[in-house]
Design a protein around this motif. Structure first.
Motif, PDB file in Angstrom:
ATOM      1  N   ILE A   1      50.370   3.655  22.890  1.00 45.40           N
ATOM      2  CA  ILE A   1      50.779   2.260  22.758  1.00 45.40           C
ATOM      3  C   ILE A   1      51.833   2.010  23.835  1.00 45.40           C
ATOM      4  CG2 ILE A   1      51.559   0.480  21.135  1.00 45.40           C
ATOM      5  CD1 ILE A   1      49.287   2.130  19.930  1.00 45.40           C
ATOM      6  N   GLY A   2      51.472   1.268  24.863  1.00 46.00           N
ATOM      7  CA  GLY A   2      52.412   1.082  25.968  1.00 46.00           C
ATOM      8  C   GLY A   2      52.380  -0.311  26.560  1.00 46.00           C
ATOM      9  N   PRO A   3      52.958  -1.298  25.852  1.00 45.95           N
ATOM     10  CA  PRO A   3      52.989  -2.642  26.423  1.00 45.95           C
ATOM     11  C   PRO A   3      54.066  -2.763  27.502  1.00 45.95           C
ATOM     12  CG  PRO A   3      54.098  -2.626  24.298  1.00 45.95           C
ATOM     13  CD  PRO A   3      53.558  -1.227  24.508  1.00 45.95           C
ATOM     14  N   GLY A   4      53.879  -3.680  28.426  1.00 47.46           N
ATOM     15  CA  GLY A   4      54.863  -3.909  29.489  1.00 47.46           C
ATOM     16  C   GLY A   4      55.137  -2.638  30.268  1.00 47.46           C
ATOM     17  N   THR A   5      56.436  -2.386  30.569  1.00 44.27           N
ATOM     18  CA  THR A   5      56.754  -1.161  31.303  1.00 44.27           C
ATOM     19  C   THR A   5      56.600   0.067  30.423  1.00 44.27           C
ATOM     20  OG1 THR A   5      59.044  -1.703  30.856  1.00 44.27           O
ATOM     21  CG2 THR A   5      58.280  -2.011  33.124  1.00 44.27           C
ATOM     22  N   GLY A   6      56.358  -0.150  29.136  1.00 43.12           N
ATOM     23  CA  GLY A   6      56.039   0.965  28.244  1.00 43.12           C
ATOM     24  C   GLY A   6      54.768   1.678  28.677  1.00 43.12           C
ATOM     25  N   VAL A   7      54.044   1.071  29.606  1.00 45.16           N
ATOM     26  CA  VAL A   7      52.826   1.697  30.091  1.00 45.16           C
ATOM     27  C   VAL A   7      53.144   2.852  31.051  1.00 45.16           C
ATOM     28  CG1 VAL A   7      52.384   0.359  32.201  1.00 45.16           C
ATOM     29  CG2 VAL A   7      50.463   1.058  30.745  1.00 45.16           C
ATOM     30  N   ALA A   8      54.400   2.893  31.533  1.00 43.31           N
ATOM     31  CA  ALA A   8      54.762   3.873  32.575  1.00 43.31           C
ATOM     32  C   ALA A   8      54.314   5.309  32.243  1.00 43.31           C
ATOM     33  CB  ALA A   8      56.253   3.793  32.873  1.00 43.31           C
ATOM     34  N   PRO A   9      54.804   5.907  31.150  1.00 43.63           N
ATOM     35  CA  PRO A   9      54.403   7.303  30.930  1.00 43.63           C
ATOM     36  C   PRO A   9      52.934   7.418  30.544  1.00 43.63           C
ATOM     37  CG  PRO A   9      55.626   6.503  29.044  1.00 43.63           C
ATOM     38  CD  PRO A   9      55.684   5.415  30.081  1.00 43.63           C
ATOM     39  N   MET A  10      52.368   6.315  29.999  1.00 42.47           N
ATOM     40  CA  MET A  10      50.955   6.341  29.611  1.00 42.47           C
ATOM     41  C   MET A  10      50.072   6.439  30.855  1.00 42.47           C
ATOM     42  SD  MET A  10      51.774   6.200  26.553  1.00 42.47           S
ATOM     43  CE  MET A  10      52.819   5.450  25.306  1.00 42.47           C
ATOM     44  N   ARG A  11      50.539   5.780  31.927  1.00 42.05           N
ATOM     45  CA  ARG A  11      49.805   5.914  33.190  1.00 42.05           C
ATOM     46  C   ARG A  11      49.796   7.389  33.603  1.00 42.05           C
ATOM     47  NH1 ARG A  11      51.248   6.233  38.804  1.00 42.05           N
ATOM     48  NH2 ARG A  11      49.607   5.380  40.143  1.00 42.05           N
ATOM     49  N   GLY A  12      50.954   8.038  33.463  1.00 47.96           N
ATOM     50  CA  GLY A  12      51.035   9.465  33.775  1.00 47.96           C
ATOM     51  C   GLY A  12      50.055  10.266  32.923  1.00 47.96           C
ATOM     52  N   PHE A  13      50.029   9.963  31.621  1.00 43.28           N
ATOM     53  CA  PHE A  13      49.148  10.687  30.700  1.00 43.28           C
ATOM     54  C   PHE A  13      47.684  10.504  31.077  1.00 43.28           C
ATOM     55  CE2 PHE A  13      51.990  10.844  26.612  1.00 43.28           C
ATOM     56  CZ  PHE A  13      52.836  11.717  27.263  1.00 43.28           C
ATOM     57  N   ILE A  14      47.315   9.269  31.362  1.00 41.07           N
ATOM     58  CA  ILE A  14      45.898   8.996  31.622  1.00 41.07           C
ATOM     59  C   ILE A  14      45.468   9.585  32.962  1.00 41.07           C
ATOM     60  CG2 ILE A  14      44.280   7.080  32.073  1.00 41.07           C
ATOM     61  CD1 ILE A  14      45.954   5.830  29.551  1.00 41.07           C
ATOM     62  N   ARG A  15      46.340   9.499  33.950  1.00 33.76           N
ATOM     63  CA  ARG A  15      46.012  10.121  35.234  1.00 33.76           C
ATOM     64  C   ARG A  15      45.877  11.633  35.064  1.00 33.76           C
ATOM     65  NH1 ARG A  15      46.174   6.373  39.563  1.00 33.76           N
ATOM     66  NH2 ARG A  15      45.563   8.152  40.827  1.00 33.76           N
ATOM     67  N   GLU A  16      46.697  12.178  34.177  1.00 34.02           N
ATOM     68  CA  GLU A  16      46.629  13.620  33.919  1.00 34.02           C
ATOM     69  C   GLU A  16      45.269  13.972  33.307  1.00 34.02           C
ATOM     70  OE1 GLU A  16      49.652  15.776  34.016  1.00 34.02           O
ATOM     71  OE2 GLU A  16      49.227  17.335  32.532  1.00 34.02           O
ATOM     72  N   ARG A  17      44.838  13.148  32.356  1.00 32.65           N
ATOM     73  CA  ARG A  17      43.560  13.452  31.688  1.00 32.65           C
ATOM     74  C   ARG A  17      42.386  13.253  32.634  1.00 32.65           C
ATOM     75  NH1 ARG A  17      44.414  14.347  25.856  1.00 32.65           N
ATOM     76  NH2 ARG A  17      42.634  13.218  25.002  1.00 32.65           N
ATOM     77  N   VAL A  18      42.502  12.290  33.534  1.00 31.89           N
ATOM     78  CA  VAL A  18      41.461  12.105  34.545  1.00 31.89           C
ATOM     79  C   VAL A  18      41.382  13.369  35.407  1.00 31.89           C
ATOM     80  CG1 VAL A  18      40.922  10.830  36.668  1.00 31.89           C
ATOM     81  CG2 VAL A  18      41.538   9.577  34.585  1.00 31.89           C
ATOM     82  N   GLN A  19      42.542  13.857  35.792  1.00 34.66           N
ATOM     83  CA  GLN A  19      42.599  15.065  36.628  1.00 34.66           C
ATOM     84  C   GLN A  19      42.032  16.268  35.874  1.00 34.66           C
ATOM     85  OE1 GLN A  19      43.513  14.738  39.828  1.00 34.66           O
ATOM     86  NE2 GLN A  19      42.865  16.868  40.110  1.00 34.66           N
ATOM     87  N   GLN A  20      42.370  16.368  34.596  1.00 35.69           N
ATOM     88  CA  GLN A  20      41.848  17.479  33.784  1.00 35.69           C
ATOM     89  C   GLN A  20      40.324  17.409  33.738  1.00 35.69           C
ATOM     90  OE1 GLN A  20      44.215  16.593  30.314  1.00 35.69           O
ATOM     91  NE2 GLN A  20      45.588  18.337  30.657  1.00 35.69           N
ATOM     92  N   ALA A  21      39.795  16.198  33.547  1.00 37.50           N
ATOM     93  CA  ALA A  21      38.331  16.025  33.497  1.00 37.50           C
ATOM     94  C   ALA A  21      37.706  16.417  34.841  1.00 37.50           C
ATOM     95  CB  ALA A  21      37.990  14.585  33.147  1.00 37.50           C
ATOM     96  N   LYS A  22      38.367  15.995  35.929  1.00 36.72           N
ATOM     97  CA  LYS A  22      37.856  16.359  37.254  1.00 36.72           C
ATOM     98  C   LYS A  22      37.859  17.872  37.455  1.00 36.72           C
ATOM     99  CE  LYS A  22      39.037  12.171  39.869  1.00 36.72           C
ATOM    100  NZ  LYS A  22      40.053  11.598  40.777  1.00 36.72           N
ATOM    101  N   ASN A  23      38.833  18.538  36.821  1.00 33.38           N
ATOM    102  CA  ASN A  23      38.921  19.996  36.930  1.00 33.38           C
ATOM    103  C   ASN A  23      37.935  20.701  36.004  1.00 33.38           C
ATOM    104  OD1 ASN A  23      40.981  19.513  38.686  1.00 33.38           O
ATOM    105  ND2 ASN A  23      42.628  20.244  37.338  1.00 33.38           N
ATOM    106  N   GLY A  24      37.125  19.912  35.316  1.00 32.03           N
ATOM    107  CA  GLY A  24      36.095  20.502  34.471  1.00 32.03           C
ATOM    108  C   GLY A  24      36.533  20.761  33.044  1.00 32.03           C
TER     109      GLY A  24
END
Ligand code: FAD
Length: 690
Positions: free
Chosen positions: A544-567
């Motif tokens: 749940i990350g409204p407004g700038t609360g999205v900041a760490p969520m962006r980090g989390f989601i980019r991390e999961r994208v990277q994990q998926a790319k890593n198989g």
């Protein structure tokens, strides 16, 4: 009379300085500047100092220790104010002490004619501040051991407590409450009430002022103190150094410590020693003219800094040029702003909060929160130095009347220079000893930002997502502007050669002391946090990350994208994001689409736009609409993350989650709340709120 004393002290100091100058400091057997404060040596400052508080008290002839546990400087500031007041009003021999710098196993040997204050902020989820962690663990330990082994262990200890907290957090003022409980259990005697200030209600200062009067009365009675008329006594001497100019290599022009002055800055980089980091890139995230949100990538590859997704980065801001100018002007210091001064503590236990020799300009620009809210008590204190009777009366009234102060000062977000300018009707306040400002204004604090990048994807580049604070308030020509976010905005404008004129004055030094931050840099350090993804990426997560609360969520989601790319197998990932309008402040819109391409159905973005349509819709409403799915995910042990506004959103999300669990599982509300609580203790529910 107090000014005469001051004059004498200054004179004596000048004489001493002159001797030092002619002997080049050899009188002390060392060649370094005899006035350079210990802070100048950064982390080396602690070498050789005693950690024994009882020894220190005896050595310095003190009978009142004021310990502080401070994260953002307010608790430290209150501690200094109490120390000053205790001395001037009651003749107590006070000293302020950082909890981190002492051991506590001999608290039981402090005699009962002395008193110990604990001014303690609660941080985040009911945690102690960084400098109070060891003390907290010591004092709340079931098997705490003291040197004497008395029964009760702290039967001789007299203490006073004040806590700084925020009622919008789950564990309101838990630090001071738990310490107070622990001290009581150990047989110590509290004097006065256990005070609590509430930042959430915006009443911190008033709570503090209301608490301290009865506390002083109780303390005076207990210790047999006589109140006397308070006279101002400076804590610091300011000596002008005629032999030095701002070009002299030993003069600090805003460099945070000696290594930075010498050009030998190296890690560890921390709250005492920032890394001057290159900004890799910066850009605007909003598509409206009147509001700004900055994305900034900070390059840490040439440092030994590291971070983990979910950590915080601290930005060390510089004060805006126009506010520095006004401050100099109203004090009649404009002509002297580049005069070199040495600042020295007149009393052994006080610390100069910046390295010296330095200039007035550098002190004000780099080391003082000159834009911050004004303290009512400080105004009352400055009344004595007013330029005329009318201003004096007005300052006294502002200091004494809470509502009047609120209406005249707080509503308009006036800072100290603006107050003095308005009250004095443009006259200069040349009678105020500069020491009063060093004592009365908090030192400039780093601002924290939730890192919005993933360390898996970019370990050496830290992203910040910051909304720029700029509010038009009634009764002001110019908007109120936040210090750090406008600094970031100015850096972004410079980096991109933006055409907007810099609205913060011509003397804004965003290129840093001696232009050391040019090309283009920002001083930072990293603070590790507990806001972390599950170690198993296949676990579902709800963000749940409204407004700038999205900041760490962006980090989390980019991390999961990277994990998926890593198989790796990545679990369901839900992001609830809210803002005003899809066309204005919908941050990172394109990135979410990219995430979708990699994570497929395992990623879903759920939006709430509050200013589209007839009804205001927020993330918590969207959460409710998804009740069934949320409950199912929780039953699969999904991790639940909330980031952003502590005052309203985080609370409501907590309540809504309880409702969902209660409804979906057919259990009473109270039981559901219990489950949410347990999720928190098990780290399955994590918050990063401010
Ligand atoms: P400041 O100058 O510090 O002003 C902040 C507020 O203080 C003002 O809005 C006002 O309410 C009050 N104030 C200041 N001066 C006065 C005055 N003279 N009179 C009355 N009131 C006054 N922010 C983000 O944008 N993104 C993030 O990711 C983020 N993460 C954070 C993480 C943590 C752990 C914390 C603690 C905070 C986070 N913040 C984040 C908030 C951020 O640290 C700053 O508080 C924010 O950017 C404002 O800083 P500033 O220096 O621009 O404003």
């Amino acid at each position: 009379a107090e000014l005469d004393t001051l004059d004498l002290v200054v004179l004596a100091a000048i004489l001493l300085g002159t001797v030092a100058y002619f002997t080049k400091g050899t009188l002390w057997g060392v060649t370094k500047d005899p006035y350079a404060s210990s802070l100048a040596n950064a982390s080396g400052a602690k070498a050789g100092k005693t950690r024994n508080i009882v020894e220190k008290m005896e050595e310095q002839g003190k009978n009142c220790i004021i310990f502080y546990g401070s994260q953002t400087g307010t608790a430290e500031d209150y501690a200094s104010r109490l120390a000053k007041e205790g001395k001037s009003r009651f003749g107590l021999e006070t000293m302020v002490a950082d909890l981190e710098e002492y051991d506590f196993d001999n608290l039981d040997t402090i005699p009962d004619d002395k008193v110990v204050f604990f001014v303690l902020a609660t941080y985040g989820e009911g945690e102690p501040t960084d400098n109070a962690v060891d003390f907290y663990e010591f004092i709340t330990n079931e098997d705490v051991n003291f040197t004497e082994g008395n029964e009760p262990a702290l039967g001789n200890l007299n203490y006073v407590t004040f806590g700084l907290g925020n009622n919008t957090y789950e564990h309101y003022n838990s630090m001071v409450r738990n310490v107070d409980k622990a001290l009581q259990k150990l047989g110590a005697h509290r004097i006065g009430d256990a005070g609590e200030g509430d930042d959430g209600a915006g009443t911190m200062e008033e709570d503090f002022l209301a608490w301290k009067e009865p506390m002083w009365t109780a303390l005076a009675e207990k210790m047999g103190l006589e109140e006397r008329e308070a006279v101002y006594e400076p804590v610091f001497s300011i000596v002008e150094r005629e032999g030095l100019t701002k070009e002299s290599p030993e003069v600090y022009l805003g460099e945070p410590n000696k290594m930075h002055l010498d050009g030998t800055a190296k890690g560890p980089f921390n709250a005492h020693n920032p890394y001057i980091a290159p900004i890799a890139q910066s850009y605007e995230l909003f598509s409206v003219k009147d509001r700004n949100c900055i994305h900034m990538d900070i390059d840490i590859s040439a440092s030994n800094l590291n971070y983990q997704t979910g950590d915080h980065i601290a930005v060390w801001p510089t004060n805006p040029g126009d506010e520095v100018d006004l401050f100099m002007n109203v004090l009649g210091l404009s002509d002297k702003r580049h005069t070199v001064v040495s600042v020295k503590a007149l009393e052994a236990t006080a610390k100069v909060p910046f390295p010296t020799p330095t200039t007035y300009d550098a002190i004000v620009r780099y080391h003082m929160e000159i834009c911050a809210p004004v303290s009512r008590q400080f105004l009352a204190q400055l009344a004595a130095f007013a330029p005329d009777a009318e201003s004096k009366a007005e300052m006294t009234k502002l200091g004494a009347e809470k509502d009047y102060f609120h209406e005249k000062i707080s509503v308009h977000h006036l800072n100290i220079a603006r107050v003095l300018d308005i009250v004095g009707k443009g006259q200069k306040w040349t009678n105020i000893p500069f020491s009063a400002f060093i004592e009365g204004i908090t030192k400039l604090q780093p601002r924290y930002y939730s890192i919005s990048s993933s360390s898996l994807e970019q370990p050496k580049k830290i992203s910040i997502t910051a909304v720029v604070e700029s509010t038009q308030l009634p009764g002001r020509d110019d908007p109120f502007r936040g210090v750090a976010t406008n600094y970031l905005l100015a850096l972004k404008q410079k980096q991109n050669g933006d055409p907007e004129p810099c609205p913060f004055g011509l003397t804004y030094e965003i290129t840093g002391p001696r232009n050391k931050y040019d090309g283009i840099h920002v001083p930072v350090h990293v603070r590790h946090s507990n806001f972390k993804l599950p170690s198993d990426p296949s676990k579902p997560i709800i963000c749940i990350g409204p407004g700038t609360g999205v900041a760490p969520m962006r980090g989390f989601i980019r991390e999961r994208v990277q994990q998926a790319k890593n198989g790796e197998k990545v679990g369901k990932t839900l992001l609830f994001f809210g803002c005003r309008k899809s066309t204005e402040d919908f941050m990172y819109k394109d990135e979410w689409e990219e995430a979708k391409q990699v994570l497929g159905d395992n990623f879903e973005l759920i939006t709430a736009f509050s200013r589209e349509g007839t009804k205001k819709v927020y993330v918590q409403h969207r959460l409710k609409e998804r009740a069934e799915e949320i409950n199912q995910l929780l039953e699969q042990k999904a991790y639940f993350y909330v980031c952003g506004d502590a005052a309203n959103m985080a609370r409501e999300v907590n309540t809504v989650l309880g409702n969902i669990i209660s409804e979906q599982r057919g259990i009473p509300e109270a039981k559901a709340e219990e489950i949410v609580k347990n999720m928190r203790s098990a780290n399955q529910y994590q918050e990063d709120v401010w």
